[in-house]
Enzyme design. Sequence first.
Site, PDB file in Angstrom:
ATOM      1  N   LYS A  68      39.773  52.494  35.430  1.00 31.84           N
ATOM      2  CA  LYS A  68      39.556  51.759  34.188  1.00 31.84           C
ATOM      3  C   LYS A  68      38.989  52.702  33.128  1.00 31.84           C
ATOM      4  CE  LYS A  68      37.020  47.541  32.837  1.00 31.84           C
ATOM      5  NZ  LYS A  68      36.159  46.478  33.417  1.00 31.84           N
ATOM      6  N   SER A 124      37.499  42.216  32.050  1.00 31.89           N
ATOM      7  CA  SER A 124      37.910  43.358  31.244  1.00 31.89           C
ATOM      8  C   SER A 124      38.802  44.336  31.994  1.00 31.89           C
ATOM      9  CB  SER A 124      36.672  44.098  30.705  1.00 31.89           C
ATOM     10  OG  SER A 124      35.879  44.616  31.737  1.00 31.89           O
ATOM     11  N   SER A 145      34.362  40.690  35.183  1.00 36.13           N
ATOM     12  CA  SER A 145      35.455  41.568  34.774  1.00 36.13           C
ATOM     13  C   SER A 145      36.324  42.100  35.900  1.00 36.13           C
ATOM     14  CB  SER A 145      34.905  42.756  33.975  1.00 36.13           C
ATOM     15  OG  SER A 145      34.358  42.305  32.760  1.00 36.13           O
TER      16      SER A 145
END
Length: 501
Positions: free
Chosen positions: A93, A168, A192
């Site tokens: 990420k 996220s 997330s």
Amino acid sequence: MPASETIRSCHVFSNDAMGEEDATALANRIRSRDISITELTRAAIARARAAEPLINGVVSENYEAAIKAASRLDASEESITLPLFRGVPTFFKDNTDVAGLATRHGSLAVPENRAGKTSQFARQMLAQGFLCLGKSTLPEFGFNASTEPAHDVPTRNPWNLAYSSGASSGGSAALVAAGVVPIAHANDGGGSTRIPAACCGLVGLKPTRGRLVDNEAAASLPVNIITDGVVSRSVRDTANFLDQAEAFYRNPKLPAVGRIEGPSGRPLKIGLVLDSINGHKTDDITRQTVEETARKLEKLGHQIEPVPVPVHSLFPDDFALYWALLAFGVRAKGKKLIHPAFDKQKTDALTNGLDKMARRQFWRLPTALWRLKRSWHDYAHAMAGFDAVLTPVLGHTTPPLGHLSPEVPFDILFDRLRKYVSFTPLANATGAPAISIPMARTPDRLPVSVQFMGRHGGERTLLDIAFTLEAENPWPLLSDLICQDQDSGSALRADSLTGIG
């Protein structure tokens, strides 16, 4: 290639070196020399390039370096028995440093800066043998629950391209669901990992606070709500990841997770929560999925008992203020915390709105922080009589793209976020482990998932439940769904690499 009403879903599963196998199976094939690491890496890169025009889950590529690393591993005399995931491709990420790759946190406010060193958690994950193919997308600083950056195209849900992939860790989830890689990095500060896993039909475990090495950002927080992990298509991949992570770092204050290879069959006492403490009623499809999951567990011999949410009634307001405080911190100290060239004039409307919200409510912070810190004790006390608690992951099913766009006026957007993200933050504030697993699909063929929360240090129990439900209710791959559509004549097309329905 824009999504349209006719192009509804996308996957890149094919008969290449990756097939439809999970990370554990691919690692086993590498060890048995059935496939080479180079073959696997090239297949994953080809899949990423095929999926990207529709999915938009990759923010930066590391393909050439990954192929060179794969070639070196194939030529190495090193033992092929360890580490477990040696040669399996993955993505990190884009809020986590990997040396040589830029870390931009999904924001135009952060310059194109290449990290000089690899973060602690990335080292813990790479030590398991994973090969980094690049960075996956996220909304600005992970503040939103949908991966729709204001400055770029949205990341689309492979199951239905008109819908959100969650956030996220939305880019990682989209890439895993579409078949680009079998497992990818995620982290969780308010849901997330679990939210995008729920949207994309994956397994998403938020470990107990302190189970894995801390993200560098976590050290500066007054309440550490951030935990790293992965999203995967199988329970065993997540279980094996956690087992291997302990070989790198083992927290002596928590019971070891160890190797888990399937359900134990042990009867459990499981609490049931259907509606959140914020007063918003769970939508019908989500509620029915949770209730049906409870019935399945009862038939398997587990005891299900409704329980109240074990936190102070002001918890939703306290967490919302803390959420806003993080945005204030980013804008006020971005040059020091993120990069000297950080430009707060380029943050998006959601970050700016949260910043203003924090400034208006600073007077509430001392008591809000006290209650958030106290939530650990309240939760531990409430869980004393239960092995786990079953809840929805989200207040309603996955929304279409645009519903949670940062371009929506702040007051409307924040109200939507509070109704949607109403179950996951409790695990972040309390530090408890929680897992999202898929259990159903909507008429728009989007996954519907449920959440199990456990006692502190209780990941083994959560994985036990997940293994049980996976065995009883195997969730399909996206390729299975598109094959069904083709059989019924409703698919648009599917070529040898990319299936589009």
